[in-house]
Design a protein around this motif. Structure first.
Motif: not given
Lengths: 154, 154, 154, 154
Positions: A37-66
């Motif tokens: 997500e990106a937003y402007k801080d109080r000084n008007g500067n663009r700040v970018e913030n990245t969140e990393w998520h660990d995903l787990e998929l099983w079986d059919g879903q896992a195969k499609v992902a693969e």
DNA sequence: TTTT
DNA sequence: TTTT
């Protein structure tokens, strides 16, 4: 007591899926997904913030992902939060949270490299069918991914 | 780069909110929320599975939580996943995940003991207003909550 | 081409469910659900705005609704938007939109009149199982709804 | 009384945005969005089902849509259901449902022709700021969107 | 580690 | 037509 535990993400994969084929016949895929997500801080500067998520998929879903997902792929994910808790060697309570994916959809135009617009549709791909082998083509969108269909409604 | 990071929960609080008033004037509330799902296993036995979520609320939201939420309260929550990463004393990478609450709604029917049904409405309570002090009455639902019930409605 | 069409609602039923048992054996329930939002207008006056949604449930879901939901019931709903289009007698194109419910959860405390906390859990109640007859007890929460369970975690 | 009315869509625009600049200074954009789901029927034949949604955006959102969205654009949308009711000339009660967009995000991989991946981020673009003029660049993403791509990628 |  |  009734509960709802729902996660919706749109982001890009940090690396290729890591897939393990278990002796039991089950297949697990682990993905890392970045949501930025990106937003402007109080000084008007663009700040970018990245969140990393660990995903787990099983079986059919896992195969499609693969088969279809790669580092950088943009996907829509629906799932739930699931955490493991245990005690480490020091006897401390530890907790690790991941997203159990219930369905996902590939994003991007049909012209993108990997083909696109595929969907692990809830109706055809979610838990109840998870044990079914998936066809080589993208499920529930399948077929015409790589074919030129000029009569698209757009 | 465009990302979506959205969490939707319905569950019950595991304990009263823990609220800290910071020197900066900010207020933080930490809640633990249980979402329970029940299903039948292969043997037809009912299995119940509870996931505990760590919620974090700020400022206006935190104050509403402090005033109206108690152990057992059922709420609808919308927020995003936010994790802290650091290195512990052993130099291991550690990660802790919580839910940053963007809005919440109290649930419960008029017939239930607790009365209620207040809402921290997104339009009045979400981030942009988070710094504003909240009125003593429940925002955007208000009215009859404050009418002489010194014993909290729950 | 991949698409997502998701609706999440929390509200109260405007009347008892209307249930039709079709000759085919299918069961359809139609519900009207009110979602109310309240806000302060520019003059600081509290304004309330209610949206009425037409919900449609099929088979197992419909039976659960028939058995447990009543006018005034508060529920959480997940579904998708589905519209019918046709031409009226004047030859005008007409369109009517409703919510096809994929899962729902009863809200309210365990002490509420109707029992509570029931859930038409996606894992046990959604489309793939929709044709299965439902037990008399609330699915995936069932059993202990009306019984006093003093050892609840809250 | 507390209510939740939330819609999440991922789909493609059926045509260019239709934008009206009102005398009041407000700007309204109307979009039509297609969400397509595909599944196999009982005979194993692939069936595709497209739902068309009428979207309405205001002010800042409308301007971003006017500037960046085109027929075929793939977007993620978050909004709420809003219906108008009236009586037609025959005195019949009529109802028309649309999606009031609260935030949207442009989708598409870096490899797709139009570049992109802009976002009308809730933090910078949603209701509270809706009246603010938008910068010429895509908020919280910007950059290469405007580079002359007259041949749509679809 | 992604993406812009 | 619900709910507060």
């Amino acid at each position: 007591m009734a509960g709802v535990n729902k996660v919706i993400l749109v982001g890009n994969l940090g690396k290729d899926p890591e897939v393990r084929h278990l002796e039991s016949g089950s297949v697990v895929a682990n993905l890392t997904l970045a949501t930025t997500e990106a937003y402007k801080d109080r000084n008007g500067n663009r700040v970018e913030n990245t969140e990393w998520h660990d995903l787990e998929l099983w079986d059919g879903q896992a195969k499609v992902a693969e088969q279809y997902l790669r580092k950088g792929s943009q996907i829509f994910v629906e799932g739930k939060i699931k955490s493991d808790t245990w005690q480490d060697e020091q006897g401390n309570n530890r907790k690790r949270t991941k997203i159990r994916v219930l369905s996902f959809t590939m994003l991007g135009s049909k012209n993108s490299e990997m083909g696109a617009g595929g969907s692990s549709n809830p109706n055809t791909m979610s838990q109840p069918n998870a044990g079914n082998p998936q066809p080589a083509s993208m499920p529930s969108s399948g077929g015409n991914i790589e074919e030129g269909d000029d009569d698209l409604p757009f």
